[in-house]
Design an enzyme around this catalytic site. Structure first.
Site, short mmCIF file in Angstrom:
data_model
loop_
_atom_site.label_atom_id
_atom_site.label_comp_id
_atom_site.label_asym_id
_atom_site.label_seq_id
_atom_site.Cartn_x
_atom_site.Cartn_y
_atom_site.Cartn_z
N HIS A 196 0.81 -1.22 0.00
CA HIS A 196 0.00 0.00 0.00
C HIS A 196 0.84 1.28 0.00
O HIS A 196 0.30 2.38 -0.01
CB HIS A 196 -0.94 0.00 1.21
CG HIS A 196 -2.00 -1.07 1.11
ND1 HIS A 196 -3.29 -0.79 0.72
CD2 HIS A 196 -1.96 -2.40 1.33
CE1 HIS A 196 -4.00 -1.91 0.72
NE2 HIS A 196 -3.21 -2.90 1.08
N ASP A 398 3.93 9.58 -1.41
CA ASP A 398 2.74 8.89 -0.91
C ASP A 398 2.41 7.75 -1.87
O ASP A 398 2.43 7.94 -3.08
CB ASP A 398 1.56 9.88 -0.87
CG ASP A 398 0.54 9.52 0.19
OD1 ASP A 398 0.44 8.32 0.54
OD2 ASP A 398 -0.18 10.43 0.66
C1 G6P Z 1 -0.81 3.51 5.67
C2 G6P Z 1 -0.41 2.05 5.58
C3 G6P Z 1 -1.45 1.17 6.28
C4 G6P Z 1 -1.69 1.68 7.67
C5 G6P Z 1 -2.13 3.14 7.65
C6 G6P Z 1 -2.36 3.72 9.05
O1 G6P Z 1 -1.88 3.77 4.84
O2 G6P Z 1 -0.24 1.65 4.25
O3 G6P Z 1 -1.00 -0.16 6.34
O4 G6P Z 1 -2.66 0.89 8.34
O5 G6P Z 1 -1.12 3.89 7.00
O6 G6P Z 1 -1.22 3.58 9.84
P1 G6P Z 1 -1.19 2.70 11.16
O7 G6P Z 1 0.27 2.67 11.53
O8 G6P Z 1 -2.02 3.43 12.17
O9 G6P Z 1 -1.74 1.35 10.88
#
Ligand code: G6P
Length: 497
Positions: A196, A398
């Site tokens: 992602h 990003d």
């Molecule tokens: C990005 C990553 C996700 C993640 C999100 C939020 O979009 O690709 O995998 O879940 O950020 O970050 P966190 O560390 O809170 O999961």
């Protein structure tokens, strides 16, 4: 043939991601209850898991004390039939961790090493062997749980073909481990991975002391998906230069271990109709309609270019003083990864800069920046998106950026203008946005000026195209695209279109 008989087998989806579609939180009586995550991934993928009687493997957001017994996952309290993440507790395979593991795996390796490096910011990255050790151990744990999930499904239905879909940078090693375990047990599976975030070019990727293991881990899959072609090419290039593997940069293939791994660009979308619907229903939240709203919505993350954005706004107010008392810059910064030092430092820097700019330009009745450090509800978010005249999405780097897409989905009234960085995956396809290099602060200021003074005709033309594309390529289309690229027979039957 083997393939033909495999095709005839019913497929079931097993999703493996760091986070489950919800987190567990104690309620007032101290009992654990689910709090749903509202992300697009959950909206699109959870229904597929539900319909094919699949399973979701992930972390439920709480820590275990050493030696503590694993709590059972409560059923959802939300009995609303259409609720998107209402997987039954028997469709959830929780992976628990202790606080120390979380610190070294998630804070240390995932967000201290992978995140900055994969966003091409190596100076922010830290490299510690004990973080890596925890990363390897957690990937092993997730892989073991995934195999347990596979076996659980096969106990219920013998002739099933499990399709295991691993997500994101937290789990780059898991696929190869899952393949090895499955082979040892004589289980046939299909394995896919989706990243992602960006995949960096080789001269950045090779800074990772564990670069070989990461590539081997991903090549454990049958198919690896990235948002855009550039990331695919970076990955192929890394396979070639790191290992001298045979890669085909036209067909997007890697040959490894007598297998052929396909690499695919699959840009993720959002639940477009759901956002448009929320924008229809949301009450107006900003009352001063006289002032045009310039909106920013981001997790508080150094990749998002927030400091550069504030500098650009400061520049705008200095060069075009006609905007004093005429515009409001509404920045929502959602707290994120608050244990990690880089994020704590950014919070400090933002607090100071917002204070400085507000101090410099405020009048008796007006402040230039309204800064919300916190989470807001989905309905409020939809209202902000709908009522904004300009949305500034200017990350330094990003993977995709869904805010740009959510904004256009919610623009159901007089259209505003999207300002977008070319360094977000979204910048590759949302051509009708005003594209600006976020590092070039004066040019970004002029772009905001251009957006604020754009004619209604031009705004309409641009927004109509942007909305049409995002509606067509929504998150369901992405899920279908991934399953198609996996050559899955689940298509048609189980995927909502
Ligand atoms: C990005 C990553 C996700 C993640 C999100 C939020 O979009 O690709 O995998 O879940 O950020 O970050 P966190 O560390 O809170 O999961």
């Amino acid at each position: 043939t083997a393939t033909a008989s495999a095709q005839a087998m019913r497929e079931a989806l097993i999703v493996v991601s760091n986070r489950l579609p919800f987190v567990l939180k104690p309620n007032e009586e101290g009992q654990l209850v689910r709090k749903l995550s509202a992300g697009g991934l959950v909206t699109a993928v959870a229904p597929v898991v539900a319909r094919c009687n699949g399973l979701w493997v992930g972390w439920p957001g709480i820590f275990l004390e050493p030696g503590q017994e694993e709590p059972t996952i409560p059923e959802s309290e939300d009995t609303h039939a259409t609720s998107f993440a209402n997987l039954l507790s028997n469709q959830i395979v929780p992976v628990f961790m202790e606080k120390v593991q979380f610190d070294q795996f998630y804070n240390g390796c995932c967000n201290g090493t992978f995140w900055p490096l994969f966003h091409s910011m190596p100076d922010r990255a830290i490299f510690f062997a004990d973080h890596w050790k925890a990363y390897l151990e957690m990937n092993q744990l997730f892989a073991m749980k995934a195999i347990e999930a596979v076996e659980r499904l096969m106990q219920k239905e013998k002739d099933i073909l499990p399709l295991v879909w691993v997500h994101d940078y937290h789990l780059t090693l898991a696929a190869a481990i899952i393949r090895k375990l499955a082979t040892e047990k004589g289980i046939r599976i299909k394995l896919g991975f989706f990243l992602h975030i960006p995949f960096p070019p080789w001269d950045i990727f090779r800074l990772l002391p564990w670069a070989n293991q990461v590539l081997e881990g991903l090549l454990g899959c049958d198919m690896v998906g990235f948002h855009i072609e550039d990331y695919c090419l970076n990955f192929l290039d890394c396979c070639q230069r790191q290992f001298d593997y045979k890669v085909d940069k036209k067909m997007f293939m890697v040959d490894h271990d007598d297998r052929r791994i396909s690499v695919r660009p699959l840009p993720i979308g959002i639940p477009f109709d759901k956002f448009a619907q929320m924008a229809e229903e949301a009450p107006r939240v900003v009352k001063e309609s006289r002032q045009k709203i310039i909106l920013g919505v981001d997790r508080l993350d150094y990749t998002k270019g927030l400091v550069h954005r504030l500098r650009a706004y400061e520049h705008l107010l200095t060069k075009h003083s006609k905007y004093i008392e005429q515009v409001i810059f509404l920045q929502i910064a959602v707290p994120s990864r608050t244990d990690v030092k880089e994020y704590q430092d950014l919070k400090e820097e933002m607090d100071q800069l917002v204070g400085k700019i507000n101090g410099q330009f405020s009048t008796a009745n007006w402040s230039p920046i309204r800064y919300i450090y916190g989470s807001i509800s989905q309905a409020e978010l939809a209202a902000f998106y709908r009522d904004a005249a300009v949305c500034v999405v200017t990350p330094l780097r990003d993977g995709m950026n869904l805010v740009a897409k959510e904004f256009v989905a919610c623009q159901i009234e007089e259209p505003g203008v999207l300002i977008l960085s070319p360094f977000a995956g979204a910048g590759e396809m949302m051509h009708e946005a005003l594209i600006v290099n976020p590092y070039e602060v004066d040019s970004a200021a002029e772009t905001i000026h251009r957006a604020l003074s754009m004619s209604l005709d031009e705004r309409q033309v641009r927004m109509t195209h942007l909305r049409k594309r995002e509606k067509m390529n929504d998150v369901n289309a992405w899920t279908v695209g991934f399953l198609k690229a996996m050559d899955s027979s689940m298509l048609g039957e189980t995927v909502p279109v």
